[in-house]
Design an enzyme around this catalytic site. Structure first.
Site, PDB file in Angstrom:
ATOM      1  N   GLN A 105      41.285  50.464  42.953  1.00 15.11           N
ATOM      2  CA  GLN A 105      41.097  49.217  42.217  1.00 15.11           C
ATOM      3  C   GLN A 105      39.750  48.600  42.581  1.00 15.11           C
ATOM      4  O   GLN A 105      39.332  47.636  41.974  1.00 15.11           O
ATOM      5  CB  GLN A 105      42.228  48.239  42.573  1.00 15.11           C
ATOM      6  N   VAL A 107      35.713  48.075  43.172  1.00 17.87           N
ATOM      7  CA  VAL A 107      34.526  48.269  42.326  1.00 17.87           C
ATOM      8  C   VAL A 107      33.286  48.462  43.202  1.00 17.87           C
ATOM      9  O   VAL A 107      32.173  48.252  42.747  1.00 17.87           O
ATOM     10  CB  VAL A 107      34.359  47.047  41.395  1.00 17.87           C
ATOM     11  N   HIS A 123      39.280  49.918  37.981  1.00 21.21           N
ATOM     12  CA  HIS A 123      38.686  48.630  37.563  1.00 21.21           C
ATOM     13  C   HIS A 123      37.170  48.738  37.392  1.00 21.21           C
ATOM     14  O   HIS A 123      36.450  47.739  37.472  1.00 21.21           O
ATOM     15  CB  HIS A 123      39.019  47.534  38.590  1.00 21.21           C
ATOM     16  N   CYS A 131      25.249  47.343  28.567  1.00 19.37           N
ATOM     17  CA  CYS A 131      24.807  46.401  27.526  1.00 19.37           C
ATOM     18  C   CYS A 131      25.963  46.129  26.568  1.00 19.37           C
ATOM     19  O   CYS A 131      26.583  47.075  26.049  1.00 19.37           O
ATOM     20  CB  CYS A 131      23.613  46.986  26.762  1.00 19.37           C
ATOM     21  N   CYS A 157      19.234  43.917  28.194  1.00 16.48           N
ATOM     22  CA  CYS A 157      18.921  45.320  27.904  1.00 16.48           C
ATOM     23  C   CYS A 157      17.628  45.369  27.085  1.00 16.48           C
ATOM     24  O   CYS A 157      17.220  44.354  26.499  1.00 16.48           O
ATOM     25  CB  CYS A 157      20.068  45.904  27.097  1.00 16.48           C
ATOM     26  N   CYS A 159      17.323  46.432  24.292  1.00 15.14           N
ATOM     27  CA  CYS A 159      17.655  46.080  22.905  1.00 15.14           C
ATOM     28  C   CYS A 159      17.858  44.572  22.750  1.00 15.14           C
ATOM     29  O   CYS A 159      18.105  44.087  21.645  1.00 15.14           O
ATOM     30  CB  CYS A 159      18.903  46.826  22.460  1.00 15.14           C
ATOM     31  N   THR A 197      46.368  47.156  49.412  1.00 14.22           N
ATOM     32  CA  THR A 197      46.510  46.389  48.177  1.00 14.22           C
ATOM     33  C   THR A 197      47.742  45.497  48.271  1.00 14.22           C
ATOM     34  O   THR A 197      48.759  45.904  48.842  1.00 14.22           O
ATOM     35  CB  THR A 197      46.596  47.277  46.916  1.00 14.22           C
ATOM     36  N   GLU A 239      49.842  43.657  56.203  1.00 18.99           N
ATOM     37  CA  GLU A 239      50.994  42.799  55.904  1.00 18.99           C
ATOM     38  C   GLU A 239      51.981  43.527  55.002  1.00 18.99           C
ATOM     39  O   GLU A 239      51.558  44.390  54.219  1.00 18.99           O
ATOM     40  CB  GLU A 239      50.521  41.555  55.103  1.00 18.99           C
ATOM     41  N   ALA A 256      43.596  49.640  58.150  1.00 19.29           N
ATOM     42  CA  ALA A 256      43.529  50.942  57.468  1.00 19.29           C
ATOM     43  C   ALA A 256      42.616  51.918  58.199  1.00 19.29           C
ATOM     44  O   ALA A 256      42.948  53.108  58.326  1.00 19.29           O
ATOM     45  CB  ALA A 256      43.029  50.742  56.037  1.00 19.29           C
TER      46      ALA A 256
HETATM   47  N1  APR Z   1      43.688  47.236  56.568  1.00 23.41           N
HETATM   48  C1  APR Z   1      44.846  47.262  55.847  1.00 23.41           C
HETATM   49  N2  APR Z   1      45.190  46.300  54.933  1.00 23.41           N
HETATM   50  C2  APR Z   1      44.325  45.291  54.754  1.00 23.41           C
HETATM   51  C3  APR Z   1      43.109  45.185  55.481  1.00 23.41           C
HETATM   52  C4  APR Z   1      42.804  46.222  56.427  1.00 23.41           C
HETATM   53  N3  APR Z   1      41.682  46.238  57.129  1.00 23.41           N
HETATM   54  N4  APR Z   1      42.456  44.060  55.069  1.00 23.41           N
HETATM   55  C5  APR Z   1      43.256  43.475  54.125  1.00 23.41           C
HETATM   56  N5  APR Z   1      44.370  44.214  53.936  1.00 23.41           N
HETATM   57  C6  APR Z   1      45.433  44.002  52.934  1.00 23.41           C
HETATM   58  C7  APR Z   1      45.933  42.576  52.778  1.00 23.41           C
HETATM   59  O1  APR Z   1      47.011  42.326  53.666  1.00 23.41           O
HETATM   60  C8  APR Z   1      46.391  42.558  51.310  1.00 23.41           C
HETATM   61  O2  APR Z   1      47.749  42.983  51.181  1.00 23.41           O
HETATM   62  O3  APR Z   1      44.867  44.346  51.671  1.00 23.41           O
HETATM   63  C9  APR Z   1      45.488  43.605  50.633  1.00 23.41           C
HETATM   64  C10 APR Z   1      44.405  43.035  49.734  1.00 23.41           C
HETATM   65  O4  APR Z   1      45.057  42.429  48.646  1.00 23.41           O
HETATM   66  P1  APR Z   1      44.223  41.624  47.536  1.00 23.41           P
HETATM   67  O5  APR Z   1      43.263  40.738  48.193  1.00 23.41           O
HETATM   68  O6  APR Z   1      45.215  41.037  46.595  1.00 23.41           O
HETATM   69  O7  APR Z   1      43.352  42.751  46.817  1.00 23.41           O
HETATM   70  P2  APR Z   1      43.810  43.897  45.791  1.00 23.41           P
HETATM   71  O8  APR Z   1      45.238  44.246  45.938  1.00 23.41           O
HETATM   72  O9  APR Z   1      42.813  44.971  45.914  1.00 23.41           O
HETATM   73  O10 APR Z   1      43.582  43.141  44.392  1.00 23.41           O
HETATM   74  C11 APR Z   1      43.821  43.838  43.191  1.00 23.41           C
HETATM   75  O11 APR Z   1      42.961  41.982  41.953  1.00 23.41           O
HETATM   76  O12 APR Z   1      41.419  40.342  41.997  1.00 23.41           O
HETATM   77  C12 APR Z   1      41.750  41.512  41.375  1.00 23.41           C
HETATM   78  O13 APR Z   1      40.391  43.111  40.320  1.00 23.41           O
HETATM   79  C13 APR Z   1      40.701  42.582  41.564  1.00 23.41           C
HETATM   80  O14 APR Z   1      41.002  44.924  42.087  1.00 23.41           O
HETATM   81  C14 APR Z   1      41.399  43.629  42.423  1.00 23.41           C
HETATM   82  C15 APR Z   1      42.869  43.384  42.123  1.00 23.41           C
END
Ligand code: APR
Length: 274
Positions: A105, A107, A123, A131, A157, A159, A197, A239, A256
């Site tokens: 997810q 970028v 994403h 453009c 761009c 254009c 995530t 978490e 991670a």
């Molecule tokens: N190791 C493991 N987990 C981690 C770490 C780490 N070092 N740092 C943060 N986290 C965990 C947090 O506990 C949380 O659950 O990563 C997660 C990040 O969650 P979000 O901030 O919600 O990000 P994400 O899930 O990538 O968001 C999804 O939302 O805002 C949009 O487009 C954006 O791609 C993004 C999408």
């Protein structure tokens, strides 16, 4: 860090025929790029409504000013960030043939910078710019030249069209190829690692449910999938998330980078690789 869960994860990785990975911004926090929703995250510092597609079309200069401010705050820069142990460990797992694909997810291009080749950018990517008029694509260096040359925003761009970061803004469709390929891998996999995530943003948040064959059950859409008993979903996160105890088989709680480095260490031990 629970080492028995690391051992379990290694056992499942070595046994898997089709292992895949889903990553979120949590894997990049150890590269100095904050995630979105944790305390001190990007959505606490910057107004998320600026990242709606409709808003960009209306006020491209305002959104661009924020993007540049974000990346020149001195705290972090998406454009200069470096991959960390977590990204590098996944590139090694790919090289060892233990994971087939990373669906990210993020970028930030950090999986590719770490050497991963099979990456689906769900994403898009903030290091490329498109453009809105002729769809011509520009790289980061070209963008910097355009901004330096014109000294005004939004960057344009040749254009005359407005350049937009090639990332998926809220209210914008997921690239068709990425969506189709990601759903296919989720349906076919027998192991999914879900790393860093919060699993709150759709449709990416449904990929673990598809992997477990629970998509229709949870989303109440016509019963086109049956529970997949042979598929394991392992979370790596600091978490618990909405997946924990509901969809994932277990959560390895912690950073991670450290957890993935331990997994690589164990995998190499088991495979007798120095
Ligand atoms: N190791 C493991 N987990 C981690 C770490 C780490 N070092 N740092 C943060 N986290 C965990 C947090 O506990 C949380 O659950 O990563 C997660 C990040 O969650 P979000 O901030 O919600 O990000 P994400 O899930 O990538 O968001 C999804 O939302 O805002 C949009 O487009 C954006 O791609 C993004 C999408």
């Amino acid at each position: 860090m629970d080492f028995s869960l690391i051992d379990r994860a290694v056992e499942l990785l070595l046994k898997a025929n089709h292992a895949m990975v889903l990553t979120g911004s949590g894997i990049s926090t150890e590269s100095g790029v904050p995630d979105f929703r944790s305390p001190g995250g990007i959505w606490e510092r910057y107004d998320p409504s600026l990242f709606f597609y409709a808003r960009f079309l209306k006020e491209p200069d305002t959104v661009w000013r924020t993007i540049i401010e974000m990346n020149s705050s001195g705290e972090f820069s998406l454009w200069d960030a470096k991959p960390n142990h977590g990204h590098i460990a996944l590139a090694v797992l790919e090289e060892l043939g233990l994971i087939k694909i990373i669906i990210t997810q993020n970028v930030d291009n950090l999986h590719q910078k770490a050497g991963s080749r099979n990456v689906i950018e769900f994403h898009g990517n903030m290091l490329f710019f498109k453009c809105l008029n002729c769809s011509r694509k520009y790289g980061y260096e070209q963008l910097i030249e355009i901004i330096a040359g014109s000294q005004c925003l939004p960057p344009l761009c040749e254009c005359g069209g407005v350049l937009k970061p090639d990332a998926v803004f809220f209210g914008e469709a997921i690239p068709q190829h990425a969506l189709r390929e990601s759903f296919r891998h989720a349906q076919d996999c027998d192991l999914m690692l879900v790393i860093g995530t919060s699993a709150q943003v759709e449709p990416a948040a449904s990929l673990p449910l598809i992997a477990k064959g629970m998509y229709s059950l949870f989303r109440g859409m016509g019963n086109f999938s049956l529970p997949k008993l042979n598929c394991h979903v392992i979370e790596i996160n600091r978490e618990p998330t909405p997946l924990t105890g509901e969809v994932s088989d277990f959560l390895i709680q912690g950073g991670a980078g450290e957890i993935l480095s331990s997994i690589i260490h164990k995998v190499k031990e088991k495979k007798g690789i120095a």
